[in-house]
Enzyme design. Structure first.
Site, mmCIF file in Angstrom:
data_model
loop_
_atom_site.group_PDB
_atom_site.id
_atom_site.type_symbol
_atom_site.label_atom_id
_atom_site.label_comp_id
_atom_site.label_asym_id
_atom_site.label_seq_id
_atom_site.Cartn_x
_atom_site.Cartn_y
_atom_site.Cartn_z
ATOM 1 C CB ALA A 60 -1.012 -0.216 1.251
ATOM 2 N N GLY A 61 0.620 2.378 -0.658
ATOM 3 C CA GLY A 61 1.249 3.801 -0.794
ATOM 4 C C GLY A 61 1.715 4.442 -1.891
ATOM 5 C CE LYS A 64 0.114 8.400 -1.056
ATOM 6 N NZ LYS A 64 -0.263 7.482 0.403
ATOM 7 C CB THR A 84 -3.903 4.086 3.831
ATOM 8 O OG1 THR A 84 -3.040 2.973 4.053
ATOM 9 C CG2 THR A 84 -4.809 4.308 4.602
ATOM 10 C CG ASN A 109 5.369 8.658 3.440
ATOM 11 O OD1 ASN A 109 3.997 8.836 3.497
ATOM 12 N ND2 ASN A 109 5.630 7.331 4.034
ATOM 13 C CG PHE A 113 -3.948 7.748 5.166
ATOM 14 C CD1 PHE A 113 -3.290 7.190 5.314
ATOM 15 C CD2 PHE A 113 -4.975 7.173 6.995
ATOM 16 C CE1 PHE A 113 -2.147 5.577 5.648
ATOM 17 C CE2 PHE A 113 -4.152 6.641 7.358
ATOM 18 C CZ PHE A 113 -3.794 5.963 7.488
ATOM 19 C CB SER A 176 0.027 5.575 9.141
ATOM 20 O OG SER A 176 0.161 6.682 8.283
ATOM 21 C CG ASN A 178 2.976 10.266 8.136
ATOM 22 O OD1 ASN A 178 4.156 10.507 8.390
ATOM 23 N ND2 ASN A 178 3.031 9.071 7.340
ATOM 24 C CB THR A 179 -3.628 9.739 10.733
ATOM 25 O OG1 THR A 179 -3.444 9.232 9.383
ATOM 26 C CG2 THR A 179 -4.426 9.971 11.312
ATOM 27 C CE LYS A 210 1.902 -1.669 5.466
ATOM 28 N NZ LYS A 210 1.874 -1.073 5.202
ATOM 29 C CB THR A 238 6.242 -3.994 9.716
ATOM 30 O OG1 THR A 238 8.034 -3.073 9.547
ATOM 31 C CG2 THR A 238 6.893 -4.628 10.596
ATOM 32 C CG ASN A 239 3.187 1.006 8.160
ATOM 33 O OD1 ASN A 239 3.273 1.973 6.861
ATOM 34 N ND2 ASN A 239 1.169 1.853 8.355
ATOM 35 N N GLY A 264 12.568 1.387 2.902
ATOM 36 C CA GLY A 264 13.641 1.377 2.455
ATOM 37 C C GLY A 264 14.448 0.224 2.889
#
Length: 338
Positions: A60-61, A64, A84, A109, A113, A176, A178-179, A210, A238-239, A264
Site C-alpha cells: 500500500a502507498g 493510493k 490507504t 513520507n 493518507f 501509519s 502520519n495520522t 497492518k 510492517t509499516n 526502504g
C-alpha cells in the site's frame, strides 16, 4: 537504462512529481505490454482462499486511488494493495511530504493518507473487478483525519461496508505514523473491538491488520495472538518506522526531510525480526505478509524462507524501476528450479 534515468533526471525531480509522472505511464501499460511480465505458473501461491500469481506484491502507498491496478499487474506484481483509503476524502499533509534518502535507499513520507475517499475508490474497484487478467486486489483502509480517535470504529466501518465487497482482501491500517493518534489504535483495548467489528462487517472477505515495526516484541506477540483469537486469517508486518537510527545519509539531509515514516533498506532488519517473531507464535496456516526493506529477489526468498506467506515491496520500486517485480519473479523461479 533506468539507473541512468534515475541518476540524471528523476533524482533531481521532486519525488512526488516523479511518482505522478511514472504513474501516468503505468496506467497506460495494459494497452501496450499485456502479459509482458506475467509470473511463471510455478510461482503461484494459495493463501486467504485466493490464488496469487506470485508471492511478491506491491505494498500500500503506491496506488493510493486504485487507479493503476492492471498496469501494475502487467509489470509482474502478483497482488496490489491499494490505499490507504479513508471514508472521508482528504488532501493529506502539506507539500513537500515525500523525500528520498538516496545513500540509504530509503524514503521519508508524511503523505497523510491523501485520497479521494472510499466512495470514489469503490467506483474504480468495481470497474477493475470486471476486467480479466488483473492481479489480486488488497484494499488498505485507515482512519479519516477529521474523525476523532474515539470515533474511529464507525469511520473504519463506513469504509469496510463500501470497499470489502470489492476487495479480494482487506487490511486495517492502524500503524501509519502520519495520522495523529492512529498508532494508539494498536493498543489491545482499542484494537480488539475494531478488528472484530471490521471482520463482521466484511462478511467473509479476509481481514488483516497492518502493524508498526516500532512496537515492542511483547506488543507484536499480543497483537498476533489477538488476530488468532478473533479468527483473522493473517497480518501485514510492517509499516514505516519513526526511527532514524543507523542512517548513512548526511544528518542535514535527514533533518531537512523532517518528520514522517521511514521506509526502504534501513527497515529490513526489524521487519525480518517481526516476521520471525510472528511466525513462531501463530498457526502454520496463518498468513504473514512481510514488508519493509525488500529490494532484491534474494531478499524476497529470504522472507519466504523465514516464514512469510507473501512478500510486499514499495520503496525499492522507486530506485529499481519498472521491471523490478519482473526481475524478482525471475530470481524466485530460478531458485525454485535450481
Amino acid at each position: 537504462m533506468y539507473a541512468l534515468l534515475f541518476r540524471f533526471v528523476l533524482r533531481r525531480m521532486d519525488p512526488e512529481r516523479a511518482h505522478h509522472l511514472a504513474f501516468r505511464v503505468i496506467r497506460l501499460l495494459p494497452g501496450f505490454l499485456r502479459g509482458l511480465s506475467r509470473p511463471h505458473p510455478s510461482l503461484a501461491v494459495d493463501a486467504l482462499g485466493l490464488r496469487f500469481a506470485s508471492p511478491f506484491g506491491l505494498a500500500a502507498g503506491f496506488d493510493k486511488e486504485a487507479s493503476g491496478i492492471r498496469g501494475l499487474g502487467v509489470l509482474g506484481f502478483g497482488h496490489v494493495e491499494v490505499g490507504t483509503i479513508t471514508a472521508v476524502p482528504q488532501p493529506g499533509n502539506p507539500k513537500p511530504r515525500l523525500f528520498r534518502l538516496v545513500a540509504d535507499r530509503a524514503v521519508v513520507n508524511r503523505m497523510g493518507f491523501n485520497n479521494a475517499g472510499a466512495e470514489a475508490a469503490a467506483e474504480r474497484l468495481a470497474r477493475e473487478r470486471r476486467r480479466r487478467g488483473r492481479p489480486i486486489i488488497g484494499v488498505n483502509i485507515g482512519k479519516s483525519r477529521v474523525v476523532a480517535v474515539e470515533d474511529a470504529l464507525d469511520d473504519y466501518l463506513a469504509s469496510t461496508r463500501l470497499l470489502a465487497p470489492l476487495a479480494d482482501y482487506l487490511v486495517v491500517n492502524v500503524s501509519s505514523p502520519n495520522t495523529p493518534g492512529l498508532r494508539g489504535l494498536q493498543e489491545l483495548d482499542r484494537l480488539a473491538p475494531l478488528l472484530e467489528a471490521v471482520r463482521d462487517a466484511a462478511e467473509g472477505v479476509p481481514v488483516l491488520v497492518k502493524i508498526a515495526p516500532d512496537l515492542t516484541d511483547e506488543q507484536v506477540l499480543r497483537i498476533a495472538a489477538l488476530c488468532v483469537d478473533l479468527g483473522l486469517p493473517g497480518l501485514v508486518a510492517t509499516n514505516t518506522t519513526l526511527s532514524r537510527a543507523g542512517l548513512r545519509s548526511d544528518p542535514a539531509e535527514i533533518a531537512a526531510a523532517g518528520e514522517g515514516g521511514l521506509s526502504g533498506a534501513p527497515l529490513a532488519a526489524r521487519s525480518i525480526e517481526v516476521l520471525r517473531l510472528v511466525r513462531r507464535a501463530v498457526p502454520d496456516d496463518f498468513v504473514v505478509i512481510s514488508v519493509g526493506g525488500v529490494d532484491t529477489g534474494k531478499d524476497v526468498a529470504e522472507r519466504l524462507a523465514a516464514g512469510a506467506t507473501l512478500v510486499q515491496g514499495y520503496t525499492a520500486f522507486l530506485y529499481r524501476g519498472p521491471f523490478w517485480a519482473r526481475g524478482i519473479n525471475s530470481v524466485l523461479r530460478s531458485a525454485a528450479s535450481g
